[in-house]
Design a protein around this motif. Structure first.
Motif, PDB file in Angstrom:
ATOM      1  N   UNK A   6      16.632  -0.993  -0.558  1.00 29.41           N
ATOM      2  CA  UNK A   6      17.140   0.369  -0.777  1.00 29.41           C
ATOM      3  C   UNK A   6      16.061   1.367  -1.171  1.00 29.41           C
ATOM      4  N   UNK A   7      14.781   0.966  -1.120  1.00 29.48           N
ATOM      5  CA  UNK A   7      13.725   1.906  -1.501  1.00 29.48           C
ATOM      6  C   UNK A   7      13.466   2.882  -0.355  1.00 29.48           C
ATOM      7  N   UNK A   8      13.459   4.158  -0.662  1.00 27.65           N
ATOM      8  CA  UNK A   8      13.149   5.198   0.334  1.00 27.65           C
ATOM      9  C   UNK A   8      11.732   5.685   0.077  1.00 27.65           C
ATOM     10  N   UNK A  23       0.829  -1.216   0.000  1.00 29.16           N
ATOM     11  CA  UNK A  23       0.000   0.000   0.000  1.00 29.16           C
ATOM     12  C   UNK A  23       0.859   1.261   0.000  1.00 29.16           C
ATOM     13  N   UNK A  24       1.952   1.232   0.736  1.00 30.51           N
ATOM     14  CA  UNK A  24       2.861   2.383   0.759  1.00 30.51           C
ATOM     15  C   UNK A  24       3.526   2.591  -0.596  1.00 30.51           C
ATOM     16  N   UNK A  25       3.903   1.495  -1.240  1.00 32.35           N
ATOM     17  CA  UNK A  25       4.500   1.599  -2.573  1.00 32.35           C
ATOM     18  C   UNK A  25       3.485   2.132  -3.591  1.00 32.35           C
ATOM     19  N   UNK A  26       2.257   1.648  -3.508  1.00 32.93           N
ATOM     20  CA  UNK A  26       1.213   2.137  -4.417  1.00 32.93           C
ATOM     21  C   UNK A  26       0.956   3.619  -4.186  1.00 32.93           C
ATOM     22  N   UNK A  27       0.894   4.042  -2.930  1.00 34.56           N
ATOM     23  CA  UNK A  27       0.695   5.468  -2.629  1.00 34.56           C
ATOM     24  C   UNK A  27       1.840   6.296  -3.207  1.00 34.56           C
ATOM     25  N   UNK A  45      11.545   0.049 -11.171  1.00 35.64           N
ATOM     26  CA  UNK A  45      12.593   0.687 -10.354  1.00 35.64           C
ATOM     27  C   UNK A  45      12.260   0.590  -8.868  1.00 35.64           C
ATOM     28  N   UNK A  46      11.023   0.935  -8.528  1.00 32.09           N
ATOM     29  CA  UNK A  46      10.608   0.905  -7.123  1.00 32.09           C
ATOM     30  C   UNK A  46      10.712  -0.496  -6.545  1.00 32.09           C
ATOM     31  N   UNK A  47      10.200  -1.481  -7.275  1.00 33.28           N
ATOM     32  CA  UNK A  47      10.224  -2.855  -6.772  1.00 33.28           C
ATOM     33  C   UNK A  47      11.646  -3.385  -6.658  1.00 33.28           C
ATOM     34  N   UNK A  48      12.490  -3.082  -7.640  1.00 31.72           N
ATOM     35  CA  UNK A  48      13.884  -3.514  -7.553  1.00 31.72           C
ATOM     36  C   UNK A  48      14.568  -2.915  -6.330  1.00 31.72           C
TER      37      UNK A  48
END
Length: 180
Positions: free
Chosen positions: A138-140, A53-57, A129-132
């Motif tokens: 390393x995703x901020x 959910x945070x990644x989707x947001x 990019x986000x998923x990798x």
């Protein structure tokens, strides 16, 4: 992902998200590229911490602030070096209309179709990019925030009052500022 990982991705048909075109069934709601990529994020990053959910947001926030279309796919498109416009909204209708007005284009023109294809590519690219980054730790997270104008709207429409709105989108993209 079908070739590299196999299950469960081998079960997903290639045309699984065709219904998302034109903002889902041609209705101009959420941009189909966001919804389709959100489903993939959910498959890859679902957990009890609501990482998905945070990644989707974050993807929605990125999309709303991105200067579309990028030049990344110009060598594949009939219309190169198209005018770029920030949609300020994740909605298909708002995103496309904002761009069409700036470009002087109509919905049925090939340049609009090229623009939307490029936006879909840009959104898929950003999702990868986000998923990798997430998968290697390393995703901020961006942690999308409301604008001052939207915070002002929520003083009447938020949880402490009428509670008929809760989103993070910029209200003034579609609505007039009725406080002035």
């Amino acid at each position: 992902m079908k070739e590299e990982i196999g299950f469960p991705y081998i079960l997903l048909p290639d045309d699984m998200f065709h219904h998302a075109a034109g903002g889902y069934g041609g209705e101009g709601t959420l941009c189909g590229s966001i919804g389709s990529c959100a489903a993939i994020i959910n498959l890859v990053a679902y957990d009890d911490k609501k990482t998905h959910s945070k990644l989707v947001a974050d993807l929605i926030h990125w999309y709303s602030q991105e200067n579309f279309p990028s030049k990344r796919y110009d060598d594949l498109a009939a219309n190169k070096d198209q005018i770029q416009k920030i949609p300020n909204s994740p909605l298909c209708h708002a995103s496309v209309s904002t761009w069409m007005m700036a470009a002087g284009a109509s919905y049925t023109e090939k340049q609009r179709k090229d623009r939307c294809a490029k936006v879909a590519g840009d959104t898929a690219y950003r999702t990868v990019e986000m998923l990798n980054e997430h998968l290697v730790g390393k995703y901020a997270f961006i942690g999308a925030k409301r604008s001052e104008e939207t915070e002002s709207c929520l003083s009447c429409h938020g949880s402490d009052a009428m509670y008929n709105e809760k989103g993070l989108n910029d209200c003034l993209t579609c609505h007039d500022d009725h406080t002035k």
